[in-house]
Each structure stands twice: as C-alpha cells, then as structure tokens.
Write a protein that holds these residues in place. Structure first.
Motif, PDB file in Angstrom:
ATOM      1  N   VAL A   1      -1.914  68.685  22.886  1.00  0.00           N
ATOM      2  CA  VAL A   1      -2.191  68.399  21.470  1.00  0.00           C
ATOM      3  C   VAL A   1      -2.557  69.691  20.751  1.00  0.00           C
ATOM      4  O   VAL A   1      -2.048  69.986  19.669  1.00  0.00           O
ATOM      5  CB  VAL A   1      -3.335  67.368  21.317  1.00  0.00           C
ATOM      6  CG1 VAL A   1      -3.667  67.144  19.848  1.00  0.00           C
ATOM      7  CG2 VAL A   1      -2.983  66.058  21.980  1.00  0.00           C
ATOM      8  N   PHE A   2      -3.440  70.477  21.362  1.00  0.00           N
ATOM      9  CA  PHE A   2      -3.879  71.745  20.774  1.00  0.00           C
ATOM     10  C   PHE A   2      -2.688  72.667  20.543  1.00  0.00           C
ATOM     11  O   PHE A   2      -2.561  73.271  19.478  1.00  0.00           O
ATOM     12  CB  PHE A   2      -4.901  72.408  21.705  1.00  0.00           C
ATOM     13  CG  PHE A   2      -5.409  73.716  21.186  1.00  0.00           C
ATOM     14  CD1 PHE A   2      -6.309  73.774  20.123  1.00  0.00           C
ATOM     15  CD2 PHE A   2      -5.021  74.911  21.767  1.00  0.00           C
ATOM     16  CE1 PHE A   2      -6.790  74.982  19.649  1.00  0.00           C
ATOM     17  CE2 PHE A   2      -5.490  76.130  21.304  1.00  0.00           C
ATOM     18  CZ  PHE A   2      -6.385  76.162  20.240  1.00  0.00           C
ATOM     19  N   ASN A   3      -1.798  72.760  21.516  1.00  0.00           N
ATOM     20  CA  ASN A   3      -0.614  73.619  21.376  1.00  0.00           C
ATOM     21  C   ASN A   3       0.270  73.153  20.224  1.00  0.00           C
ATOM     22  O   ASN A   3       0.842  73.973  19.491  1.00  0.00           O
ATOM     23  CB  ASN A   3       0.160  73.685  22.682  1.00  0.00           C
ATOM     24  CG  ASN A   3      -0.556  74.486  23.737  1.00  0.00           C
ATOM     25  OD1 ASN A   3      -1.398  75.329  23.438  1.00  0.00           O
ATOM     26  ND2 ASN A   3      -0.260  74.199  24.990  1.00  0.00           N
ATOM     27  N   GLU A   4       0.385  71.853  20.034  1.00  0.00           N
ATOM     28  CA  GLU A   4       1.172  71.316  18.932  1.00  0.00           C
ATOM     29  C   GLU A   4       0.534  71.668  17.589  1.00  0.00           C
ATOM     30  O   GLU A   4       1.217  72.072  16.638  1.00  0.00           O
ATOM     31  CB  GLU A   4       1.295  69.792  19.060  1.00  0.00           C
ATOM     32  CG  GLU A   4       2.181  69.160  18.017  1.00  0.00           C
ATOM     33  CD  GLU A   4       3.664  69.507  18.181  1.00  0.00           C
ATOM     34  OE1 GLU A   4       4.381  69.472  17.166  1.00  0.00           O
ATOM     35  OE2 GLU A   4       4.106  69.818  19.306  1.00  0.00           O
ATOM     36  N   ILE A   5      -0.772  71.557  17.509  1.00  0.00           N
ATOM     37  CA  ILE A   5      -1.486  71.826  16.254  1.00  0.00           C
ATOM     38  C   ILE A   5      -1.474  73.305  15.911  1.00  0.00           C
ATOM     39  O   ILE A   5      -1.355  73.689  14.757  1.00  0.00           O
ATOM     40  CB  ILE A   5      -2.937  71.314  16.347  1.00  0.00           C
ATOM     41  CG1 ILE A   5      -2.942  69.784  16.428  1.00  0.00           C
ATOM     42  CG2 ILE A   5      -3.770  71.784  15.144  1.00  0.00           C
ATOM     43  CD1 ILE A   5      -4.283  69.193  16.807  1.00  0.00           C
TER      44      ILE A   5
END
Length: 135
Positions: free
Chosen positions: A129-133
């Motif tokens: 999720v963090f990588n996507e954001i």
C-alpha cells in the motif's frame, strides 16, 4: 510521554509507513488496517484524547485529514468515500491513549467499520500500500 506508542512513532523509535507530516502532525498507515490505505493522523504533542488536545493541534489534525484523504484518493484506485473516526476512552474502544483520527477509505457499501476487518483487502501488505501511495 515515554511509554506512548504514538510518541515513539513520531520520534521514529518505532518504524511506520509515513504518508504525511508537518510541524504539528504525523500521518501513517495503521498496522491493522480495516481497508487499504487506512491511515492514522496524530498530533505531535501528547494528549490523551480530543478533549485534552490543544486547539491548534486539533485544527492541524483536521487540515491533515483533508490532505491525506486527497493523497489516498489520488494514489489508490477505487476509493469511493471515507469514514473519519476517533474513539475517546476505553469504553469507546480507544486502545492507544494518544489522540488520533482514523481515515478509512471505502471501496464498496458493505465494508466493515473500525473494528470489523475488511475481508477484501487488495494489497498483500502495508508495504505494498505504501509503495502505491508513494510512487
């Protein structure tokens, strides 16, 4: 406060997936997400709950909630709305006694609420999720 989990996160004594930060607040992904992008927004001053938080920090938390929601909306596909939740005292399910606001992205109508796990998480981990954001 020395034993406060969130104070330790602010001081980076405990790792987190930071989404947004300024002089007054710190926003990071919840380690037990109800939905993809579930984020906590906390003031950088220790206050047990909303009632004891200085007004300046309350104002900054609200401004940051708007910014974080915009970031999440832009970066995570399919968000249709948000729940903004804060619990005060153990009877209301407050677990960490440092004022915080939950931002819960909503993807469909029948998703769980704060303590109901969303069984339809798209991302395998907080890191995903963090990588996507942050890409």
């Amino acid at each position: 406060m020395n034993d406060c989990l969130f104070c330790k996160i602010i001081k980076q004594e405990i790792p987190s997936y930071k989404i947004f930060e300024n002089d007054y607040i710190y926003a990071f992904l919840d380690i037990n997400p109800v939905s993809d992008g579930h984020t906590l927004v906390i003031p950088k001053v220790h206050a047990e709950n909303l009632s004891t938080t200085p007004d300046l920090y309350l104002s900054e938390v609200n401004k940051a909630k708007k910014i974080v929601a915009q970031i999440l909306q832009e970066k995570i596909e399919g968000i249709k709305g948000f729940n903004y939740i804060s619990n005060q005292e153990a009877i209301a399910k407050q677990v960490v006694f440092h004022y915080h606001e939950h931002i819960l992205p909503k993807f469909k109508e029948d998703e769980g609420f704060l303590h109901d796990k969303n069984v339809n998480l798209k991302y395998a981990s907080l890191e995903d999720v963090f990588n996507e954001i942050t890409k």
